[in-house]
Each structure stands twice: as structure tokens, then as C-alpha cells.
Motif scaffolding. Structure first.
Motif, short mmCIF file in Angstrom:
data_model
loop_
_atom_site.label_atom_id
_atom_site.label_comp_id
_atom_site.label_asym_id
_atom_site.label_seq_id
_atom_site.Cartn_x
_atom_site.Cartn_y
_atom_site.Cartn_z
N ILE A 120 0.80 -1.23 0.00
CA ILE A 120 0.00 0.00 0.00
C ILE A 120 0.83 1.28 0.00
O ILE A 120 0.28 2.36 -0.21
CB ILE A 120 -0.97 0.03 1.20
N VAL A 479 -6.59 -0.38 1.66
CA VAL A 479 -6.30 -1.19 0.47
C VAL A 479 -7.38 -0.98 -0.59
O VAL A 479 -7.09 -0.85 -1.78
CB VAL A 479 -6.17 -2.67 0.86
N CYS A 482 -6.95 2.31 -2.29
CA CYS A 482 -5.77 2.38 -3.15
C CYS A 482 -5.93 1.62 -4.46
O CYS A 482 -5.42 2.06 -5.50
CB CYS A 482 -4.55 1.83 -2.40
N TYR A 483 -6.64 0.50 -4.44
CA TYR A 483 -6.58 -0.41 -5.59
C TYR A 483 -7.92 -0.72 -6.24
O TYR A 483 -7.94 -1.26 -7.34
CB TYR A 483 -5.93 -1.72 -5.16
#
Length: 572
Positions: A120, A479, A482-483
Motif C-alpha cells: 500500500i 487497500v 488504493c486499488y
């Protein structure tokens, strides 16, 4: 077969160790110890002043709370460490009591940089720049365009950071107490109180105050750490952390050499420790001197703690904000290698040191004092031994100061940016924001002193609770943010709440159960229920992932323009 062999090997005479321990005078801190600690304090304040000069030219929020996003590889690696007061207090106590199995218990610290930073770190730093976020709640609020998500994040952040910070203030006061000139009060244990003759009476107009060395140490520690954090802000905390981390390493290396020399080498230390305890001291699941007590590290808890230690630090706001302040991806990549090596250079030597400690001091009543006792004993016949012992004892003091300064910055940034500037005075100028930040830090320090004046026992249990709760609350949402382009505010809110509530429920049930059973051997009733043998963090993360994903998929997707600004390449 292994246990039989180890028992036979441990049958040799341990007279040399007994003679060594008996010949040493009672451990006593000298004036050199106090001088080294005072020098360390002055150095930290000086670094805070330098940091203030370095950030004075930029904007207050980004400068004071993120150091103008200028962390290099060394600064990021050695200030995002997981060392705290527990590194030199609780952890050595576990090694002394349970033996080599604690090496497996702590092993996952070695892969924290690879997993946390690698998974991360890059994306979090990238998002913080795109959103202009200064704090973790700021990032979540902007990423999902949701004030409710930001406010919820702020509330949980203040809750967990407060618990963690209060415990560290007490640890700092105890270190100051044991470094008092000519003192024999060297116990780091929470249930040890100073002798009556160490009290001082202060006559004030209208009333009298009785102070112990603990109280004086608490006030001096608070003045120091709050002072240099006020002066230098985030960068002051970072630079002093870097200085303290290097000092920790030096202190641990000196104590490693002194302990191995005194114990006659690691093999002799292990065999003597084995004779003083039992086969479990060198095998799993660990030695336990209490009759009928549960194993220290059964398989389920081994799995749990591998998750806890990997994600507990990087999943908390204090860990996330360091990643947000890094210069670029190259810096994060280098810091992974540096931090991995540094963690090995701290924790593996501490294990060896405490194994030697069990050989040299077989039956230590207050096991939390093993590090200061070894520092004073093993260097007692060295030239300038008092100064060397002071250098070693500065390591736990530095660990505590580094932790507290980080928490103060995170707490004040949450109050200033996410509460005051968002809801009270959105147009506040630089000087106004600085005053609010200073007032927040001073209030946090004063409150910590008030709470710890008559110290509550077993604060280590509160630290574990706060770390587990923070990771269960923030890790999965971080997470997802972020993704996952599909992640929306409803899913993030559900993920945060489900992780936090799961940990809180397991702790509430465990505490209620412990109070009703009133176990005689239990160190504290502030313990959770370990459902199926797993730590609450495991269940919190599971609930956070499952419910967060389900709610995200069942609700409307986020605005495509918002997602594009977060993820897509911006053409010039």
C-alpha cells in the motif's frame, strides 16, 4: 528425543554464571546514566528547533503535519519502525519468561516492510498527492467525496491514538525513574512502585504536594516530548525518530556484546537457561513456569500474531501518514530494504540478550526489568560504566519518545485539519492553525500526565487492543481505496465499522467473561475472547473484507469522474 538430549547437555556445571552474578554489586544507576539521558533530551530539543527552521518556509498544514512531503529513504525507514516502549519492556520480558519460541512470535516484523510498504505504500503516497490530503481522514474524505467517511475515520483515529499515547507516557516516566542518580528502583514492571524514601514533599501556597521519582520523570518526559514536537511538528518528530533509532541500534549492539561476554557465549547461555527452566525454553510452544497455564504460542496464535505484527503497525494512522509523507516511489523501495535490516538488527539481538539474561539472572521476579538490570550489571566493571549504561538505557527512552511524538502529530492533525478547519473555521490562517495545533498537543500532554499520575496497571493490554482495533478499522479500507476503482463510500464505511465493531465485541465479551471467572493467574481482565483460538484482529479483518466488499457490490458505483481523477493518468 530432542528434549532428552537437551536435558543431558544442560547438566554441566553453571557455577561460573552463579559466581558472576554473585560477585556483582546490587545494580545501581550512577550519575553518568542521568547525564547521558539529559544529553539525549537536549539533543532531541535541538533537532526539533532545526526541523522548525526547515519547514518554516512552506504552508503550515503540509509543513507542520507532513514535513512538506520530503521524507527520504533513511528517514522513512527508521521513523516508520514498530519500536516503542514495549520493544524494551514487554518484549524482553516475554523472551526471558518463555524462551526461544518468542523469536517465531516476533518473526513477522521482518517482513513488515515488504508487505506493508510494498502493498500500500506506493499507491497511498500517490493518492495523497492527487487528493492533496494532509491526514488519513482527509485522504478518505477526498477519495470518496464523503464527509461522513472522513468524520468516522477521525473519531476512530482519536480513540485508538489516545489509548496508545497514554500508555507510552507512563513508559517514558518509568524509564526516567530508573535512570535517577544512585537509584536502585530499576523495575520497568507496571506494578512496581518506588520506595517510600524516594518521595519528595513540595510546599505550595495553600497545599502540599508529594512527588515521587516517577512523578518527576513523568513531568520531565512530558515537557521534553511535547516541547520538541511543538517546535518541529512532523519533521521534528521524524528527525528525532531517526536520531533515536540510530541510538537504539548502538545501545542494543553494546548490550549484545556485554551480555554474550558475561554469559560465555550463546551456547552456554542457552544451555544454562535450559537448566534453569525446562525443555520448553528452547522448543515450541514455549516455556511456562505457571502450573496448568496455557501454552504461550499454539499454532492458532502463531498464525494470528503473524498477521497482527505485519499489519498492526502499517495499518494504523501513525504508520499510514509516514507513507503519505515520502518523497516518491524510489524512496519507498529503498526504505523496504533498510527497514528490514534494521528490524533484524534490533529484535534478533534482543532475543539473544534476554536468553543470556535468563542464564545470568535465573529467577528475576519482575521480568520487565531485565534490560536495565543487564545494562547495569554487565557494564559495571567497564571504564566509565555509568555512561555506557546510560547510553544503553537511552534506547528504551528513545523508543518511547519516538512513538509519543508521532502520536501527538497524528492527534493534533486530526483535530486541526479534520475537525477545526473542516467544521469550525474553514478560513483560519497559518498563525491561527498553529495555535490550535499547539493547544491540542499541550492538552494531550496534560491529560496524559493526569491519567498517569496514579498509573493504571496493565496498559500493555490497552496497547494491544488499540493496535488491533486500528488495524481492523483502517487496513482494509486503505487497500480498497488504493486499488479498487469500484470501492464507494458505503462500502468503505461498512468496512471500517464492521472491523471496529468485531474487535470491540470480542473484547467486551472477553472482559465480561474474565470478570465473572476472576482467574487467579490472569495478569489482567482486559483481555478479549480468542474465538477458535485466533486473535480478534483476524476476525476484524475478515468482517471488514467480507462486509465491505458485499456492500460495495450491492450499492451504486462511485462517480466516474472522481475515480478517473484518482486512478487515471492526467494528460498535460
Amino acid at each position: 528425543m530432542l528434549n532428552t538430549t537437551l536435558r543431558s547437555l544442560s547438566g554441566f556445571s553453571a557455577n561460573w554464571f552463579t559466581i558472576f552474578a554473585a560477585d556483582l554489586p546490587a545494580p545501581r544507576a550512577g550519575y553518568g546514566t542521568s547525564f547521558m539521558l539529559l544529553l539525549f533530551i537536549l539533543g532531541s530539543v535541538w533537532i526539533g528547533i532545526l526541523a522548525n527552521r526547515a519547514t518554516s518556509g512552506g504552508g503550515f498544514m503540509k509543513g507542520f503535519f507532513l514535513g512538506n512531503r520530503g521524507l527520504g529513504a533513511w528517514a522513512l525507514a527508521l521513523t516508520a519502525t514498530v519500536q516503542s516502549g514495549g520493544t524494551f519492556m514487554g518484549f524482553p520480558s516475554l523472551v526471558y519468561k518463555h524462551g526461544w519460541i518468542v523469536a517465531l512470535w516476533i518473526a513477522s516484523y521482518m517482513v513488515v516492510p515488504i508487505t506493508g510498504f510494498g502493498i500500500i505504500g506506493k499507491r497511498l503516497a500517490h493518492l495523497s498527492r492527487r487528493t492533496g490530503a494532509v491526514t488519513v481522514p482527509d485522504l478518505f474524505r477526498t477519495r470518496f467525496n464523503s464527509p461522513a467517511v472522513g468524520l468516522t475515520c477521525t473519531i476512530f483515529l482519536l480513540l485508538y491514538m489516545s489509548f496508545l499515547m497514554f500508555a507510552q507516557f507512563k513508559a517514558g516516566a518509568i524509564v526516567m525513574q530508573l535512570a535517577w542518580p544512585d537509584t536502585t528502583d530499576i523495575a520497568l514492571a507496571e506494578d512496581v512502585t518506588p520506595a517510600a524514601d524516594t518521595s519528595y514533599t513540595v510546599e505550595l501556597p495553600g497545599f502540599t504536594v508529594t512527588l515521587t521519582r516517577y512523578h518527576i520523570g513523568l513531568m520531565l518526559f512530558t515537557f521534553t516530548v511535547v516541547g520538541y514536537t511543538l517546535i518541529g511538528g512532523f519533521l521534528g518528530a521524524v528527525w528525532t525518530d531517526l536520531f533515536q533509532s540510530l541510538l537504539m541500534f548502538v545501545g542494543v549492539m553494546i548490550l549484545l556484546y556485554a551480555s554474550l561476554t558475561a554469559a560465555g557465549g550463546l551456547e552456554n547461555a542457552t544451555l544454562t537457561s535450559l537448566k534453569n527452566t525446562g525443555p520448553g525454553y528452547v522448543t515450541g510452544p514455549g516455556y511456562n513456569s505457571v502450573e496448568g497455564a496455557p501454552d504461550f504460542l499454539p499454532l492458532s496464535l502463531a498464525i494470528s500474531f503473524f498477521v497482527v505484527w505485519v499489519w498492526g503497525g502499517v495499518g494504523t494512522p501513525a504508520g499510514l501518514v509516514r507513507l503519505m509523507a515520502s518523497q516518491d516511489t524510489r524512496v519507498i523501495r529503498k526504505s523496504i530494504y533498510l527497514l528490514s535490516l534494521y528490524n533484524m538488527g534490533i529484535y534478533l539481538p534482543l532475543i539473544v540478550i534476554c536468553i543470556c539474561g535468563r542464564a545470568l539472572i535465573p529467577n528475576l521476579e519482575h521480568t520487565d526489568e531485565i534490560i536495565p538490570r543487564l545494562a547495569l550489571m554487565t557494564t559495571s566493571k567497564w571504564p566509565a560504566s555509568s555512561f555506557v549504561a546510560g547510553l544503553i538505557l537511552a534506547a528504551p527512552f528513545g523508543a518511547v519518545m519516538a512513538t509519543v511524538s508521532s502520536y501527538l502529530v497524528v492527534l493534533s492533525s486530526a483535530v486541526v485539519r479534520d475537525i477545526y478547519q473542516r467544521f469550525v473555521n474553514p478560513v483560519a490562517d497559518r498563525s491561527h492553525l498553529r495555535i490550535v495545533a499547539w493547544c491540542t498537543m499541550i492538552f494531550a500532554g496534560a491529560l496524559s500526565v493526569a491519567i498517569n499520575w496514579n498509573p493504571v496497571q496493565f496498559l500493555q493490554a490497552f496497547i494491544v487492543f488499540s493496535t488491533s482495533g486500528a488495524a481492523a478499522t483502517f487496513l482494509v479500507p486503505a487497500v480498497m481505496a488504493c486499488y479498487w476503482r469500484r470501492a464507494n463510500s458505503s462500502g468503505i464505511m461498512t468496512s471500517m465499522l464492521s472491523g471496529a465493531i468485531t474487535v470491540l465485541v470480542l473484547y467486551t465479551v472477553g472482559i465480561a467473561q474474565n470478570l465473572m471467572q476472576a482467574e487467579a493467574n490472569a495478569p489482567t481482565s482486559f483481555r478479549p475472547i480468542f474465538l477458535l483460538g485466533f486473535d480478534p484482529l483476524i476476525w476484524g479483518l475478515a468482517a471488514s473484507i467480507v462486509l465491505g466488499v458485499i456492500v460495495t457490490l450491492l450499492t451504486d458505483p462511485p462517480d466516474e469522474d472522481l475515480v478517473s481523477r484518482m486512478f487515471d493518468v492526467i494528460e498535460s
